[in-house]
Design a protein around this motif. Structure first.
Motif, PDB file in Angstrom:
ATOM      1  N   GLY A  24      69.619 -63.919  58.823  1.00 37.95           N
ATOM      2  CA  GLY A  24      69.056 -64.833  57.859  1.00 37.95           C
ATOM      3  C   GLY A  24      70.034 -65.949  57.185  1.00 37.95           C
ATOM      4  N   MET A  25      69.518 -66.579  56.207  1.00 38.79           N
ATOM      5  CA  MET A  25      70.141 -67.354  55.495  1.00 38.79           C
ATOM      6  C   MET A  25      70.906 -66.936  54.386  1.00 38.79           C
ATOM      7  SD  MET A  25      70.827 -70.749  55.791  1.00 38.79           S
ATOM      8  CE  MET A  25      69.471 -71.538  56.545  1.00 38.79           C
ATOM      9  N   TRP A  26      72.320 -67.542  54.495  1.00 38.86           N
ATOM     10  CA  TRP A  26      73.312 -66.960  53.040  1.00 38.86           C
ATOM     11  C   TRP A  26      73.715 -68.105  52.392  1.00 38.86           C
ATOM     12  CZ3 TRP A  26      74.119 -61.878  52.260  1.00 38.86           C
ATOM     13  CH2 TRP A  26      73.803 -60.976  53.172  1.00 38.86           C
ATOM     14  N   VAL A  27      73.624 -68.157  51.206  1.00 39.83           N
ATOM     15  CA  VAL A  27      73.954 -69.469  50.448  1.00 39.83           C
ATOM     16  C   VAL A  27      74.938 -69.109  49.355  1.00 39.83           C
ATOM     17  CG1 VAL A  27      72.905 -71.135  48.899  1.00 39.83           C
ATOM     18  CG2 VAL A  27      71.590 -70.097  50.770  1.00 39.83           C
ATOM     19  N   PHE A  73      88.343 -72.112  66.219  1.00 40.07           N
ATOM     20  CA  PHE A  73      88.681 -71.436  65.040  1.00 40.07           C
ATOM     21  C   PHE A  73      87.971 -70.232  64.553  1.00 40.07           C
ATOM     22  CE2 PHE A  73      87.988 -71.041  60.359  1.00 40.07           C
ATOM     23  CZ  PHE A  73      89.212 -71.236  59.876  1.00 40.07           C
ATOM     24  N   THR A  74      88.714 -69.025  64.114  1.00 42.48           N
ATOM     25  CA  THR A  74      88.041 -68.050  63.777  1.00 42.48           C
ATOM     26  C   THR A  74      88.073 -67.519  62.227  1.00 42.48           C
ATOM     27  OG1 THR A  74      90.548 -66.903  64.105  1.00 42.48           O
ATOM     28  CG2 THR A  74      88.936 -67.093  65.978  1.00 42.48           C
ATOM     29  N   ALA A  75      87.180 -66.797  62.033  1.00 45.54           N
ATOM     30  CA  ALA A  75      87.273 -66.314  60.535  1.00 45.54           C
ATOM     31  C   ALA A  75      86.629 -64.975  60.401  1.00 45.54           C
ATOM     32  CB  ALA A  75      86.302 -67.242  59.511  1.00 45.54           C
ATOM     33  N   THR A  76      86.660 -64.147  59.356  1.00 45.32           N
ATOM     34  CA  THR A  76      86.034 -62.920  58.989  1.00 45.32           C
ATOM     35  C   THR A  76      85.102 -62.999  57.698  1.00 45.32           C
ATOM     36  OG1 THR A  76      87.896 -62.363  57.894  1.00 45.32           O
ATOM     37  CG2 THR A  76      88.072 -61.955  60.307  1.00 45.32           C
ATOM     38  N   GLY A  77      84.164 -61.984  57.703  1.00 46.46           N
ATOM     39  CA  GLY A  77      83.479 -61.569  56.586  1.00 46.46           C
ATOM     40  C   GLY A  77      83.378 -60.316  56.557  1.00 46.46           C
ATOM     41  N   ASP A  78      82.891 -59.818  55.259  1.00 44.75           N
ATOM     42  CA  ASP A  78      82.499 -58.545  55.115  1.00 44.75           C
ATOM     43  C   ASP A  78      81.242 -58.398  54.068  1.00 44.75           C
ATOM     44  OD1 ASP A  78      84.517 -56.601  56.274  1.00 44.75           O
ATOM     45  OD2 ASP A  78      85.888 -58.102  55.120  1.00 44.75           O
ATOM     46  N   GLY A  82      75.257 -55.841  49.532  1.00 49.76           N
ATOM     47  CA  GLY A  82      74.380 -57.222  49.489  1.00 49.76           C
ATOM     48  C   GLY A  82      74.706 -58.467  49.381  1.00 49.76           C
ATOM     49  N   VAL A  83      76.312 -58.566  49.320  1.00 50.07           N
ATOM     50  CA  VAL A  83      76.941 -59.813  49.164  1.00 50.07           C
ATOM     51  C   VAL A  83      77.789 -60.075  50.382  1.00 50.07           C
ATOM     52  CG1 VAL A  83      78.283 -61.275  47.626  1.00 50.07           C
ATOM     53  CG2 VAL A  83      76.770 -59.625  46.713  1.00 50.07           C
ATOM     54  N   LEU A  89      84.735 -67.604  50.641  1.00 43.61           N
ATOM     55  CA  LEU A  89      83.553 -67.754  49.900  1.00 43.61           C
ATOM     56  C   LEU A  89      82.663 -66.501  49.771  1.00 43.61           C
ATOM     57  CD1 LEU A  89      82.336 -70.090  52.649  1.00 43.61           C
ATOM     58  CD2 LEU A  89      83.147 -70.924  50.408  1.00 43.61           C
ATOM     59  N   VAL A  90      81.961 -66.678  48.625  1.00 42.81           N
ATOM     60  CA  VAL A  90      80.988 -65.627  48.373  1.00 42.81           C
ATOM     61  C   VAL A  90      79.588 -66.112  48.525  1.00 42.81           C
ATOM     62  CG1 VAL A  90      80.007 -64.165  46.308  1.00 42.81           C
ATOM     63  CG2 VAL A  90      82.517 -64.485  46.414  1.00 42.81           C
ATOM     64  N   LEU A  91      78.736 -65.424  49.308  1.00 44.61           N
ATOM     65  CA  LEU A  91      77.423 -66.189  49.829  1.00 44.61           C
ATOM     66  C   LEU A  91      76.214 -64.994  49.451  1.00 44.61           C
ATOM     67  CD1 LEU A  91      79.525 -66.800  52.403  1.00 44.61           C
ATOM     68  CD2 LEU A  91      77.496 -68.605  52.342  1.00 44.61           C
ATOM     69  N   TYR A  92      75.171 -65.305  48.992  1.00 36.74           N
ATOM     70  CA  TYR A  92      74.133 -64.293  48.696  1.00 36.74           C
ATOM     71  C   TYR A  92      72.828 -64.606  49.635  1.00 36.74           C
ATOM     72  CZ  TYR A  92      76.707 -64.320  44.449  1.00 36.74           C
ATOM     73  OH  TYR A  92      77.957 -63.991  43.940  1.00 36.74           O
TER      74      TYR A  92
END
Length: 97
Positions: A24-27, A73-78, A82-83, A89-92
């Motif tokens: 989905g879209m995260w903003v 380029f590499t990156a990570t997220g968790d 629900g965030v 960055l903090v995306l919703y």
């Protein structure tokens, strides 16, 4: 994480057994950064008026996301509560109308 009974765990794009549904879209809260995580394991990130500022692929293992940009380029997220916490960055999740 997708597990088969005869082999090791596998990473997957989107949602698989035991993996968070991230498609989905995260903003960001200010709407400046928009990150679309597609079901085919690709992502497209817009920044301000710059569409497709970053594109690449991603994999999901549990609630963890590994990104590899098309430039390497590499990156990570968790995903937590629900965030999406993607590097600094903090995306919703954007609600569907």
């Amino acid at each position: 994480m997708v597990r088969n009974q005869s082999g090791p765990p596998e990473e997957t794009a989107g949602r698989g057994a035991g993996n968070a549904n991230v498609v989905g879209m995260w903003v960001t809260g200010d709407g400046h950064i928009r990150q679309e995580l597609r079901a085919d394991g690709r992502y497209d990130e817009a920044r301000g008026n710059r569409s497709s500022a970053y594109t690449g692929r991603y994999t999901v293992t549990g609630n963890h996301i590994d990104y590899v940009d098309d430039t390497g380029f590499t990156a990570t997220g968790d995903l937590r509560d629900g965030v999406l916490f993607h590097e600094h960055l903090v995306l919703y999740r954007e609600e569907q109308a």
